[in-house]
Design an enzyme around this catalytic site. Structure first.
Site, short mmCIF file in Angstrom:
data_model
loop_
_atom_site.label_atom_id
_atom_site.label_comp_id
_atom_site.label_asym_id
_atom_site.label_seq_id
_atom_site.Cartn_x
_atom_site.Cartn_y
_atom_site.Cartn_z
N GLU A 96 10.72 -58.91 110.63
CA GLU A 96 11.91 -59.25 110.06
C GLU A 96 11.97 -59.46 108.81
O GLU A 96 13.08 -59.32 108.01
CB GLU A 96 12.45 -60.30 111.13
CG GLU A 96 14.15 -60.25 111.13
CD GLU A 96 14.59 -61.19 111.50
OE1 GLU A 96 13.99 -62.12 112.40
OE2 GLU A 96 15.96 -61.31 111.53
N ASP A 97 11.11 -60.48 108.20
CA ASP A 97 11.21 -61.53 106.94
C ASP A 97 10.35 -60.52 105.97
O ASP A 97 10.37 -61.17 104.77
CB ASP A 97 10.87 -62.70 107.28
CG ASP A 97 11.68 -63.35 108.05
OD1 ASP A 97 12.69 -62.97 108.28
OD2 ASP A 97 11.41 -64.48 108.60
#
Ligand code: MN
Length: 751
Positions: A96-97
Site C-alpha cells: 500500500e505505501d
C-alpha cells in the site's frame, strides 16, 4: 519556524540500534513457534520491510518500521500467530505505501503470504464512519475471512497498534479511527475470542472519544484500589486455605473490569461509581494437566460455594459447552460476607490463555501445527458459517445492512439446545423454536407449525432456554408469513423468511398478472404498459408489481376493472370534448356533431345528457329548461352552447336575429327517466281548482302526470296524482307550488 516545531536532531545510529532491538524482541517472542527455515524467512521479511519503508516516518516522527514490527509482535504475543503471520505482519503495509507490488511479494515470499497481503491491502484505508463506503470496506474485510482468517487477525493487530499510538494523530482522524474501532473491530475481536484485545480496544476508544469520563473512572479505580484489594484479600482468604489443602497449584486474581465496561455500567444503571459493586471479578486460575481440568474446576467451585452462597441464576458452565469462539470458563456469582455480589471465574491456565488470546492459543495446547490445526479449522468454519448467513443476498442488501446484521451476530450470546436425537445446536440468545427450525433446514423452517420443547407443545415464537430439547412439527400446508419476522432473532432465519416471502409474493404477482390479463380481454382492452400503469395509479399502488400482488392476493377484485374502464373512457371522452371555441354558427356545429354521432337519423341534433361528455353546453339561466322541455341550442360567442326552452322570453329575439346560431337539440330518453311519485291533495272545492292544480303540474314545472283522480264530497276536494319526477327536491318544489294554489290546504306524498 519556532523552537517547538523545529526538526529534532535524529541520531540515525541510535535509531538503527533501536530497530534491531525491537526486531530481536520479536524473534525472542516467536522462538517457541519456529521451525526449520522460519527464522530466515522472518529475517528476510524484516529486511524487505525495513528497506521498503526506510525513508518513511510515522506521524509521531518515529521510523515507520516500528509499526510493522509492533504489529508482528502483537500477532505473536497477544494472538499467538506463527511464522506466516509474522511475515505477513512485517510486510502488511509495503504494497500500500511503497513501490512494492503483490507480484514482488509472491516472488519473494510465496503465494500464501502474497494472498494475505493482498487481503490486507484491499481492506485498508480510512473510511468515513457510518457511510456506505465504510460499510463496503468492512464487508470486504469480513468476506476475506473465507480466504484466510489470518487477514483479519493481522488487521486486528494493526488496528490495536494504531489505537495505541493514536495520540499523534490529529483530532478528526482520532475520532474516525476510534469510531471504526468501537463499531466493528472490538466486536470482531470479541467474536474471535480475543478478549484482551477487545477490552483494550474499547478502553482506547473511550480514552480518545470521552477523555474526561475515561480519566475520571481511571482515577476512581486507582483511588479505590487499596480498599478493593483489602476486600478481595478478605474474600479469598478462606478459599485459598481450602485450595491449598487440595494440592492444586493456583493463582487468584482480583481483576477490575475494564474502564469501558464500567463506563457502560454507569451509563446504564445511572448510579454513581461508588454504588457500583461488581467493578471486579475474582479469577481463580488452576495449573492442572488437561485431563483433570474439568474435575479440578468443579472442585474449586465447590470450595467457593462452601464459603459463599451462589446466585443460582448466575452459574455459567462454559467448560462442558465452550462458547463458539472457544471460550472456556466456569462463572458463578456469590454473596460476600459484606452483602455484595462477587463474580468468581474459575478456569485453568490453558483456558485462561485461550480467553485472552483467542482460539489461536488453542493450537499450542492441541500440539497442532499453527497453520493447519484442527481447532482453528473448526473455528474458521464456524466464523465462515456466520458470515455466509450474513452474506447471502449481499447483492440485495446494502453494505450498511450487511454490517449491521453481522454486528448483531457478533454481539449475541449463545443458547445451547438439543435436537430430539441429542445433537447440540448453538443459537443466538433469544432464539425461538422457529429459529431452531430454520437452523436445521430452510424447508423445515418454512413448514414449521409448532414445536415441542421438552415434550411440551409450544408456539413458534417460544424462546428457547439452555438445555432445551426441541422437536419441530411441520405441515405441508404451512407457509412463511411476515408475522414471523417479528419474533425470530437469528439472521439466518430472518434472511430465509424474507426470501421465502419474496418468492411467495412473486407467485401472487404472477397470479395477479394472469387475472388482470384475462379480465382485460373480457373488457376488450389491451394490456399495454400504459393501461397497466393507469391501473396501478387507479388502485393506488406504488409499483405495478404491487398492483398485481394485490390482485393476486385478492385485495383487489378484478370486477373493479369494469369501473376503471368506465372512468377511463369517460376521462378520455372529456379530453376529446368538442371545443366550441372556434365555432360561431349552427351549420358548422351540426357538421361536427355528425362526425361525433356518425350515421344516425338525428346525427345533427344535440342530445342533452348523452353528449355531455363530448360537447360543452350549459342550460340557459333565463328559462331553466328541464328534461322534457321543448328546447333548442344557441351557439354563443364566448360561452359555448346554451340550451333554451322554446318558450323562453328570449327565444323569439334569438331565433329571429341570430337564426344561423340556432341548433337542434333534444333531451335524451335517458334523462327523461324519472321516478313515479304519488301526491294526495286536499282542499276546499271550488270552481277551477282542478284546472289550477294540473296547470301548476304540467305547465309550470313540466312534469309528466301519469294519472289524476279527483274526488269531491261535501265541499271537500281530494285529488290523487301520480307523476314522474327526477328527484325529491324536484318533488318538493312541486309540493310547495301546489300548496300555494288557492283552496289547497294540504299536499302530502304517498307511496
Ligand atoms: Mn498498518
Amino acid at each position: 519556524m519556532n523552537a517547538t516545531t523545529a526538526e529534532p536532531v535524529i541520531d540515525l545510529e541510535q535509531e538503527r540500534q533501536e530497530i534491531l532491538k525491537r526486531y530481536r524482541r520479536l524473534l525472542r517472542a516467536a522462538k517457541p513457534l519456529l521451525k526449520d527455515n522460519d527464522a530466515k524467512l522472518i529475517k528476510k521479511a524484516f529486511n524487505t520491510s525495513a528497506e521498503a519503508h526506510k525513508n518513511m516516518r510515522r506521524r509521531s516522527g518515529e521510523p515507520y518500521i516500528y509499526h510493522p514490527l509492533a504489529v508482528a509482535q502483537i500477532a505473536v504475543e497477544e494472538i499467538g500467530l506463527g511464522t506466516t503471520s509474522i511475515v505477513a505482519a512485517l510486510l502488511h503495509d509495503v504494497v500500500e505505501d511503497t513501490d512494492m507490488t503483490i507480484a514482488d511479494i509472491e516472488r519473494l515470499f510465496g503465494q500464501k503470504v502474497a494472498r494475505i497481503i493482498d487481503g490486507l491491502t484491499k481492506i485498508s484505508g480510512i473510511f468515513e464512519y457510518g457511510t456506505s463506503q465504510q460499510a463496503e470496506n468492512f464487508r470486504k474485510m469480513l468476506l476475506t475471512l473465507s480466504d484466510d482468517v489470518r487477514v483479519i487477525l493481522i488487521k486486528l493487530a494493526d488496528r490495536l497498534h494504531n489505537m495505541r499510538t493514536l495520540d499523534s494523530m490529529p483530532r478528526d482522524k482520532q475520532l474516525k479511527i476510534a469510531s471504526e474501532t468501537i463499531y466493528i473491530y472490538a466486536p470482531l475481536a470479541h467474536r474471535l475470542g480475543l478478549y484482551a484485545i477487545k477490552s483494550e480496544l474499547e478502553d482506547l476508544y473511550l480514552k480518545h472519544v470521552e477523555p474526561e469520563a475515561y480519566k475520571d473512572i481511571a482515577r476512581k479505580l486507582r483511588e479505590t484500589r487499596l480498599a478493593r484489594d483489602r476486600f478481595i484479600n478478605r474474600f479469598i482468604e478462606p478459599i485459598e486455605q481450602d485450595l491449598a489443602e487440595t494440592g492444586i497449584k493456583y493463582i487468584v486474581k482480583g481483576r477490575p473490569k475494564s474502564i469501558y465496561s464500567i463506563w457502560n455500567k454507569l451509563n446504564k444503571s445511572k448510579k454513581p461509581f461508588e454504588e457500583i459493586y461488581d467493578l471486579f471479578a475474582v479469577r481463580i486460575i488452576l495449573d492442572i494437566p488437561s485431563d483433570e481440568e474439568k474435575a479440578a474446576c468443579w472442585r474449586a467451585y465447590s470450595i467457593v460455594t462452601d464459603h459463599y452462597k451462589p446466585n443460582p441464576d448466575r452459574l455459567k458452565d462454559w467448560i462442558s459447552t465452550p462458547r463458539t469462539n472457544g471460550y472456556e470458563s466456569l462463572h458463578t456469582t456469590v454473596m460476600s460476607k459484606t452483602g455484595q455480589w462477587v463474580e468468581v471465574q474459575i478456569r485453568t491456565e490453558r483456558m485462561n490463555e485461550i480467553a485472552e488470546k483467542g482460539y489461536a492459543a488453542h493450537w499450542k495446547y492441541k500440539g497442532n501445527d499453527t497453520q493447519t490445526g484442527a481447532g482453528i479449522e473448526a473455528w474458521i468454519s464456524q466464523v465462515r458459517d456466520m458470515l455466509e448467513t450474513a452474506t447471502s443476498n449481499t447483492d440485495k442488501k446494502t453494505a450498511i445492512e450487511f454490517v449491521d446484521d453481522f454486528r448483531s451476530n457478533l454481539y449475541s450470546e449463545e443458547v445451547f439446545v438439543f435436537t430430539p436425537k441429542g445433537d447440540l445446536k448453538v443459537l443466538q440468545r433469544g432464539a425461538t423454536a422457529l429459529d431452531f427450525a430454520f437452523d436445521i433446514h430452510t424447508q423445515i423452517g418454512a413448514h414449521c407449525m409448532a414445536a415441542k420443547v421438552n415434550n411440551t407443545l409450544v408456539p413458534l415464537s417460544h424462546v428457547l432456554q439452555n438445555g432445551d430439547q426441541v422437536e419441530v412439527i411441520t405441515s405441508n400446508r404451512q407457509k412463511p408469513s411476515e408475522d414471523w419476522l417479528r419474533f425470530v432473532v437469528t439472521s439466518k432465519a430472518k434472511t430465509k423468511i424474507k426470501d421465502l416471502i419474496k418468492e411467495d409474493n412473486r407467485r401472487y404477482v404472477t397470479d395477479g398478472r394472469d387475472l388482470v390479463q384475462k379480465k382485460l380481454r373480457v373488457l376488450r382492452m389491451e394490456m399495454t404498459n400504459e393501461v397497466i400503469n393507469q391501473l396501478r395509479a387507479y388502485f393506488g399502488s406504488k409499483t405495478t408489481d404491487d398492483f398485481f400482488y394485490r390482485v393476486g392476493k385478492g385485495h383487489i377484485d378484478v370486477q373493479e376493472l369494469k369501473k376503471f374502464k368506465a372512468e377511463k373512457e369517460a376521462r378520455e371522452n372529456r379530453q376529446n370534448k368538442l371545443s366550441t371555441d372556434n365555432i360561431q354558427d349552427g351549420k358548422t356545429f351540426e357538421k361536427e356533431l355528425k362526425k361525433i354521432h356518425g350515421e344516425r337519423a338525428d346525427a345533427d341534433m344535440l342530445l342533452i345528457g348523452e353528449d355531455m361528455d363530448k360537447i360543452d353546453y350549459t342550460l340557459a339561466k333565463c328559462c331553466n329548461p328541464i328534461s322534457g322541455d321543448d328546447v333548442f341550442g344557441f351557439v354563443t360567442i364566448n360561452d359555448g352552447i346554451k340550451i333554451h326552452r322554446v318558450t323562453c322570453p328570449n327565444a323569439v329575439e334569438l331565433m329571429s336575429n341570430h337564426g344561423n346560431r340556432i341548433i337542434k337539440a333534444k333531451w335524451t330518453s335517458q334523462k327523461e327517466l324519472a321516478f313515479l311519485a304519488g301526491l294526495r291533495i286536499t282542499g276546499t272545492d271550488r270552481v277551477g281548482l282542478v284546472n289550477d292544480v294540473t296547470r301548476v303540474i304540467s305547465n309550470e314545472l313540466h312534469i309528466n302526470m301519469r294519472s289524476v283522480t279527483i274526488d269531491s264530497k261535501d265541499g271537500i276536494f281530494e285529488g290523487i296524482i301520480k307523476l314522474y319526477v327526477n328527484d325529491t327536491s324536484h318533488l318538493e318544489t312541486l309540493m310547495r307550488k301546489l300548496e300555494r294554489v288557492q283552496g289547497v290546504f294540504e299536499v302530502v306524498r304517498f307511496d
